[in-house]
Design an enzyme around this catalytic site. Structure first.
Site, PDB file in Angstrom:
ATOM      1  N   GLN A  76       0.841  -1.192   0.000  1.00  0.00           N
ATOM      2  CA  GLN A  76       0.000   0.000   0.000  1.00  0.00           C
ATOM      3  C   GLN A  76       0.877   1.244   0.000  1.00  0.00           C
ATOM      4  OE1 GLN A  76      -2.375   1.795   3.324  1.00  0.00           O
ATOM      5  NE2 GLN A  76      -4.121   1.259   2.017  1.00  0.00           N
ATOM      6  N   CYS A 106      -6.837   6.832   4.961  1.00  0.00           N
ATOM      7  CA  CYS A 106      -6.236   7.119   6.264  1.00  0.00           C
ATOM      8  C   CYS A 106      -6.521   8.558   6.683  1.00  0.00           C
ATOM      9  CB  CYS A 106      -4.732   6.884   6.211  1.00  0.00           C
ATOM     10  SG  CYS A 106      -3.899   7.174   7.789  1.00  0.00           S
ATOM     11  N   HIS A 177     -13.960   1.134   3.017  1.00  0.00           N
ATOM     12  CA  HIS A 177     -14.266   1.249   4.444  1.00  0.00           C
ATOM     13  C   HIS A 177     -15.602   1.980   4.538  1.00  0.00           C
ATOM     14  CE1 HIS A 177     -12.648   2.176   8.743  1.00  0.00           C
ATOM     15  NE2 HIS A 177     -13.951   1.972   8.747  1.00  0.00           N
ATOM     16  N   ASN A 217     -15.186  -3.240   4.032  1.00  0.00           N
ATOM     17  CA  ASN A 217     -14.284  -3.143   5.172  1.00  0.00           C
ATOM     18  C   ASN A 217     -14.939  -2.258   6.235  1.00  0.00           C
ATOM     19  OD1 ASN A 217     -11.635  -0.980   5.958  1.00  0.00           O
ATOM     20  ND2 ASN A 217     -11.669  -3.071   6.693  1.00  0.00           N
ATOM     21  N   GLY A 218     -14.628  -2.543   7.493  1.00  0.00           N
ATOM     22  CA  GLY A 218     -15.100  -1.702   8.583  1.00  0.00           C
ATOM     23  C   GLY A 218     -16.040  -2.430   9.514  1.00  0.00           C
ATOM     24  N   GLY A 219     -15.626  -2.634  10.763  1.00  0.00           N
ATOM     25  CA  GLY A 219     -16.508  -3.178  11.785  1.00  0.00           C
ATOM     26  C   GLY A 219     -16.810  -4.661  11.661  1.00  0.00           C
ATOM     27  N   GLY A 240      -9.696  -5.785   9.649  1.00  0.00           N
ATOM     28  CA  GLY A 240      -8.579  -5.073  10.237  1.00  0.00           C
ATOM     29  C   GLY A 240      -8.284  -5.514  11.651  1.00  0.00           C
TER      30      GLY A 240
END
Length: 340
Positions: A76, A106, A177, A217-219, A240
């Site tokens: 990345q 980010c 995300h 992505n996310g949670g 993640g």
């Protein structure tokens, strides 16, 4: 790398993207990735974000170091200058990475000051230009990890425009995300859990852009939840913090349940033992034990003896002279039959 090798590597990475471990600053370094690879042969692993200026202007090529055993693995990059990102992407491809990913998610202050990361959600045209330059420079796939928007943007408008403009530059795979990033008022840590999740918006993007590979992505914190997203039609899931803090819970059964491999599943005990030769090599090269074992603290999360495992490694690994015998002693607390 010859064309056939690039083709094989590309197909491997695309298949692996069905389940990936997110790039996480200070966490997904090469030691972490080597550990995760002991748990899953197929999950796609990512580096921490490496800034293009660090590679191109700073000559920090050590940031590209990785072991062949980590593959499939993606690099990345962070940056916003198309020419510089193209040079950095070329360095990454030459170093052997099977995918180059651009960070558009980010929210840290350092990233904002460098005009890259989540702030680029405000400049889809620039992101498209950057991706086009990167794709021109390398034969491996260029992908993007993004948010659904930032600050007061309306994600319903911003995300489809972003995907349309960046995919027009040739990007076919996105990890989204499913949260906004608030660049003012929330810390990077708070940005990981306070903005509400909007999985439904990402679901709608699947219908709007059926030709794209979209990972959510996310949670997402369990393998069962991962499978539910895949079964409803998502192309991939990126995990993640759960994959880092409870790696065995997420990764031990991934090859069988997500990639269709026949068992047996991997075990945290076998992963810990597999790390011992790696640790010995790392120490022989002048490294310190805690640089590796800090990523192993959650390996036995939820198991009897896990607290003793964490305590022994946390307290002992930074001491001068600490080595593999400490890991064996800690392993005796959770799996005495494996610690001899």
């Amino acid at each position: 790398m010859n064309g056939e090798a690039v083709k094989r590597g590309g197909s491997e990475v695309q298949r692996a993207a069905r389940l990936s471990v997110a790039p996480m600053m200070d966490w997904t370094d090469r030691h972490c990735r080597f550990l995760h690879r002991q748990l899953s042969r197929h999950a796609l692993l990512y580096t921490e974000m490496v800034t293009a200026p660090a590679l191109v202007r700073g000559g920090a090529l050590h940031l590209l170091d990785h072991a062949p055993e980590e593959h499939p693995v993606a690099l990345q990059l962070g940056g916003s200058d198309p020419d510089e990102l193209a040079q950095a992407a070329r360095m990454g491809a030459e170093a052997g990475y099977g995918e180059i990913n651009l960070n558009v998610g980010c929210p840290s202050d350092r990233v904002q000051s460098g005009t890259f990361g989540a702030v680029l959600m405000k400049e889809p045209g620039l992101v498209a230009e950057c991706c086009a330059a990167m794709r021109e420079a390398v034969h491996v796939e260029v992908t993007v990890k993004c948010r659904i928007g930032v600050d007061d943007q309306d994600p319903e408008e911003v995300l489809p425009e972003f995907l349309a403009r960046v995919s027009a530059a040739g990007v076919r795979r996105f990890a989204i995300h499913a949260r906004k990033a608030w660049l003012q008022g929330l810390s990077p840590k708070e940005n990981r859990y306070i903005p509400p999740l909007d999985y439904d918006l990402v679901r709608r993007m699947r219908a709007v852009f059926p030709g794209l590979h979209l990972s959510v992505n996310g949670g997402i914190s369990t393998l069962d939840a991962t499978l539910a997203f895949l079964e409803e039609g998502f192309d991939g899931v990126m995990l993640g913090r759960a994959a880092y803090h409870q790696p065995a819970d997420i990764l031990c059964a991934v090859d069988r349940r997500v990639f269709g491999e026949r068992g047996p599943d991997t075990t945290p005990e076998d992963a810990a033992l597999a790390m011992l030769p790696y640790i010995e090599t790392h120490l022989a090269r002048g490294g310190r034990l805690h640089q590796v074992t800090r990523h192993m603290l959650g390996l036995f999360a939820g198991r009897p003896g896990a607290r003793a495992w964490r305590r022994m490694l946390s307290e002992g690994a930074a001491r001068p002279g600490a080595g593999p015998e400490l890991v064996r002693a800690a392993l005796a607390e959770v799996a005495p039959e494996h610690a001899a």
